[in-house]
Design a protein around this motif. Structure first.
Motif, PDB file in Angstrom:
ATOM      1  N   ILE A 217     -59.430 159.552  60.342  1.00  0.00           N
ATOM      2  CA  ILE A 217     -59.524 160.841  59.640  1.00  0.00           C
ATOM      3  C   ILE A 217     -58.144 161.193  59.096  1.00  0.00           C
ATOM      4  O   ILE A 217     -57.145 161.105  59.820  1.00  0.00           O
ATOM      5  CB  ILE A 217     -59.977 161.969  60.605  1.00  0.00           C
ATOM      6  N   THR A 219     -56.175 164.285  57.300  1.00  0.00           N
ATOM      7  CA  THR A 219     -56.301 165.694  56.919  1.00  0.00           C
ATOM      8  C   THR A 219     -55.212 166.058  55.898  1.00  0.00           C
ATOM      9  O   THR A 219     -54.307 165.260  55.621  1.00  0.00           O
ATOM     10  CB  THR A 219     -56.221 166.635  58.142  1.00  0.00           C
ATOM     11  N   SER A 220     -55.306 167.277  55.390  1.00  0.00           N
ATOM     12  CA  SER A 220     -54.412 167.652  54.281  1.00  0.00           C
ATOM     13  C   SER A 220     -52.949 167.727  54.710  1.00  0.00           C
ATOM     14  O   SER A 220     -52.047 167.604  53.890  1.00  0.00           O
ATOM     15  CB  SER A 220     -54.851 168.991  53.682  1.00  0.00           C
ATOM     16  N   ASP A 252     -59.739 164.545  53.725  1.00  0.00           N
ATOM     17  CA  ASP A 252     -59.964 165.887  53.181  1.00  0.00           C
ATOM     18  C   ASP A 252     -60.064 165.776  51.653  1.00  0.00           C
ATOM     19  O   ASP A 252     -59.175 165.205  51.012  1.00  0.00           O
ATOM     20  CB  ASP A 252     -58.778 166.785  53.582  1.00  0.00           C
ATOM     21  N   PHE A 345     -62.819 170.248  58.460  1.00  0.00           N
ATOM     22  CA  PHE A 345     -62.427 169.284  59.501  1.00  0.00           C
ATOM     23  C   PHE A 345     -63.418 169.254  60.665  1.00  0.00           C
ATOM     24  O   PHE A 345     -63.832 168.179  61.119  1.00  0.00           O
ATOM     25  CB  PHE A 345     -61.017 169.631  60.008  1.00  0.00           C
ATOM     26  N   LEU A 363     -56.590 159.759  63.981  1.00  0.00           N
ATOM     27  CA  LEU A 363     -56.405 161.008  63.245  1.00  0.00           C
ATOM     28  C   LEU A 363     -54.994 161.041  62.675  1.00  0.00           C
ATOM     29  O   LEU A 363     -54.021 160.774  63.401  1.00  0.00           O
ATOM     30  CB  LEU A 363     -56.610 162.202  64.189  1.00  0.00           C
ATOM     31  N   THR A 365     -52.520 163.670  61.042  1.00  0.00           N
ATOM     32  CA  THR A 365     -52.339 165.102  60.810  1.00  0.00           C
ATOM     33  C   THR A 365     -51.006 165.570  61.391  1.00  0.00           C
ATOM     34  O   THR A 365     -50.418 164.875  62.229  1.00  0.00           O
ATOM     35  CB  THR A 365     -53.485 165.903  61.495  1.00  0.00           C
ATOM     36  N   GLU A 370     -55.898 170.675  65.046  1.00  0.00           N
ATOM     37  CA  GLU A 370     -56.736 169.518  64.692  1.00  0.00           C
ATOM     38  C   GLU A 370     -56.606 168.410  65.748  1.00  0.00           C
ATOM     39  O   GLU A 370     -57.583 167.764  66.121  1.00  0.00           O
ATOM     40  CB  GLU A 370     -56.353 168.995  63.303  1.00  0.00           C
TER      41      GLU A 370
END
Ligand code: NAD
Length: 453
Positions: A217, A219-220, A252, A345, A363, A365, A370
Motif C-alpha cells: 500500500i 499512501t499520499s 492513493d 485508506f 505499507l 507512509t 496509518e
C-alpha cells in the motif's frame, strides 16, 4: 528408492540418542557449512541451469541465508536447548518447574523450487539443530538444484541421519504415507492441503509455509523514491517468483501518477535484460504460459514484452486494474505488477481484510495513524513498513503465514521451537506437603484450599 527403509534406519538412529548430543549437532552443522562452501560452484551452476539465476542473487538470497542459519544455531544451540526454569505455583510448593526442549524425532522437509537452496536447507538445518533426523525432499521442478543437493548431502552425511530424496509427485506421495514426527512444507496452499491431510492420518504436527497475494500500500505521504525503489527491487528479484514479493499495489489515487513515474524510472534504471546478472528466467513453460495470459495489452503501463524461448518476461506494470481482473484472482508469482487505487485508506484495508490472509503486507507512509491501522486492522503473516520482504532476513522475527498463507513459523528460535517438543516437568520435594488435597475431605480443608488457591 526404499523410503520406508531409510525412515526405519533414521528412527533407530534417533532412538540411539546420538542426535540429542549438542556436540554431535554442532559437528554436523559445521560439516554442512564445509560441504556447502566446498561445493559453492556446483550449486551456482545448477541453479543457473534451472532458471538462469545469477551468482550474485544466489549468494545474497540463498547461500548467505543458509550460512547465517548455521552460524546462528552454532552460536545459540546451548542456550536454546538448555532446560528453562520457570516459576512454580503455590499448589505445587515445595517444587521446581522446568521446560525441556526435546527433538520431535524423524522429520520430513519438503522444499519449493523458487529459492531451492534456502527453502530446503534452512528448515533442514533447523531440524538438525533441534536434534532431529531429517529426510529432505526438494522440489523436482528445479531439477538441477534438486540433484545438486542430493549429491552433496548424500555423499557426505550418513543416510540414517540426513537424506535427500529425489523425485516428483509419485515419490513424495509414497513418502507422505510414512509416519513422521514432524512435516515442514513450503509451497502452494493447494499442495499444502494435501500434505496436511496426509499428516493428519498420523497426527503428525506440521509447519506449512504457503503463499498468497501480498499487497503493498502506498499512501499520499509516502516517500515515492524510496517506495518505488524498494518495491521494484522486491517485485522483480527472482523475476517475481518470491513468496513474499509484493503481488499488487494499492496506491492513493491522488498520487498515482507521480508514484507510477517513480516506479517506471527505477524499472528502467535497474535494466532488467534477459540473461543478465540481475534478472532470472521463468522457471518453466507452464508458468510462462500462465503468466503471459495476465498481460492485457490495454492495461500495460510499462513492459509487457516477453520471449518464450528464453522464458523471459519483461518487468510489467499494469494499471487501471480492478479487483475482478484475472490477475487479481490468484497469486501472480512472476514479474507482473498490477496497480489498483483507493480514495480512502481504511476502505483499502477493509478490502484486503475481505480476501484470504496474505503471507506478507507492506505499507509505505509517513503517517503514524496509518501505520497503527495497518498493523492492527488487517491480518497477514508478516511484513514491513516502508520496505518490502526484508522482515524475513531478521532472525529475531518469526517467519510464516496465517490462515490460507500458512500454519506455524520458523527462523531463529522460532524455527528451533517448530522442530522441538516443549516437555514440562515438575519436580516435587518429598517433604513439606500439607494434607489438604487428600481424602478424607472436610469443610475446614475446603476453606483452606479456597484461601490458598
Ligand atoms: P508446489 O506446492 O507446487 O510444490 C511444493 C512442493 O510440493 C514441491 O517439493 C513438490 O514436489 C511438492 N508436491 C507437488 N505435488 C505434490 C503432491 N501431490 N503431494 C505432495 N507434495 C507435492 O509449490 P511451488 O510451485 O514449488 O512453489 C510456489 C508456491 O509456494 C507459491 O504459492 C509460493 O507463494 C509458495 N511459497 C511459499 C514460501 C513461504 O516461505 N511461505 C516460500 C516459497 C514459495
Amino acid at each position: 528408492m526404499n523410503f520406508q527403509e531409510i525412515l526405519a534406519d533414521q528412527r533407530s538412529f534417533f532412538n540411539s540418542q546420538k542426535t540429542k548430543s549438542i556436540k554431535f549437532r554442532k559437528m554436523y552443522l559445521e560439516k554442512l557449512r564445509e560441504v556447502i562452501l566446498k561445493n559453492e560452484e556446483l550449486l551456482y551452476k545448477a541453479i543457473y541451469k534451472d532458471f538462469g539465476k545469477s551468482k550474485f542473487d544466489t549468494y545474497t538470497t540463498e547461500i548467505s541465508f543458509i550460512l547465517k542459519d548455521i552460524d546462528y544455531y552454532l552460536k545459540n544451540l546451548n542456550s536454546l536447548s538448555r532446560p528453562k526454569k520457570v516459576k512454580t505455583n503455590l499448589a505445587n510448593q515445595l517444587g521446581s518447574s522446568k521446560i525441556f526442549s526435546e527433538p520431535l524425532g524423524c522429520t520430513l522437509v519438503i522444499g519449493a523450487w523458487n529459492y531451492p537452496y534456502q527453502l530446503s536447507f534452512s528448515p533442514m538445518i533447523t531440524a538438525l539443530a533441534a536434534g532431529n533426523t531429517c529426510i529432505l525432499k526438494p522440489s523436482e521442478v528445479a531439477e538441477n538444484t534438486m540433484k545438486a543437493m542430493a549429491k552433496i548431502i548424500n555423499e557426505n552425511f550418513p543416510k540414517e541421519y540426513l537424506f535427500v530424496a529425489e523425485g516428483g509427485v509419485d515419490e513424495i506421495t509414497e513418502i507422505l504415507k510414512l509416519k513422521f514426527d514432524k512435516i515442514f512444507f513450503t509451497g502452494s496452499s493447494k499442495i499444502g492441503r494435501i500434505v496436511y491431510e496426509a499428516a493428519a492420518k498420523n497426527l503428525t504436527p506440521v509447519t506449512l509455509e504457503l503463499g498468497g497475494k501480498s499487497p503493498a500500500i502506498v499512501t499520499s505521504s509516502a516517500d515515492f523514491e524510496v517506495a518505488s525503489k524498494r518495491i521494484v527491487w522486491g517485485k522483480f528479484l527472482n523475476a517475481g517468483q518470491t513468496c513474499v514479493a509484493p503481488d499488487y499495489i494499492l496506491v492513493d489515487e491522488k498520487v498515482k501518477d507521480s508514484f507510477l513515474d517513480a516506479l517506471k524510472s527505477y524499472i528502467l534504471k535497474f535494466n532488467y535484460q534477459p540473461e543478465s546478472e540481475h534478472y532470472t528466467q521463468i522457471i518453466n513453460q507452464r508458468n510462462f504460459d500462465r503468466l503471459v495470459q495476465f498481460i492485457e495489452k490495454e492495461k500495460i503501463y510499462i513492459g509487457g514484452n516477453y520471449d518464450a524461448e528464453k522464458r523471459y518476461i519483461e518487468p510489467t506494470v499494469l494499471h487501471n486494474i480492478n479487483w475482478d481482473d484475472a490477475v487479481m484472482q490468484e497469486e501472480i508469482f512472476g514479474p507482473i505488477l498490477p496497480v489498483l487505487t483507493f480514495s480512502n485508506f481504511n476502505e483499502a484495508l477493509l478490502k484486503i481484510a475481505e480476501k484470504e490472509k496474505p503471507l506478507a503486507a507492506y505499507l509505505f507512509t509517513k503517517n503514524s495513524e496509518e501505520k497503527e491501522n495497518f498493523t492492527s486492522k488487517i491480518s497477514f503473516g508478516g511484513g514491513c513498513i516502508n520496505d518490502v520482504m526484508m522482515h524475513l532476513s531478521n532472525e529475531h522475527l518469526p517467519f510464516g503465514g496465517v490462515g490460507n498463507s500458512g500454519i506455524g513459523n520458523y527462523h531463529g528460535k522460532f524455527g528451533f521451537n517448530a522442530f522441538s517438543h516443549h516437555k514440562a516437568v515438575l519436580e516435587r520435594a518429598t517433604w513439606g506437603e500439607p494434607d489438604l488435597k487428600y481424602p478424607p475431605y472436610s469443610e475446614k480443608k475446603l476453606n483452606w484450599i479456597k484461601k490458598l488457591l
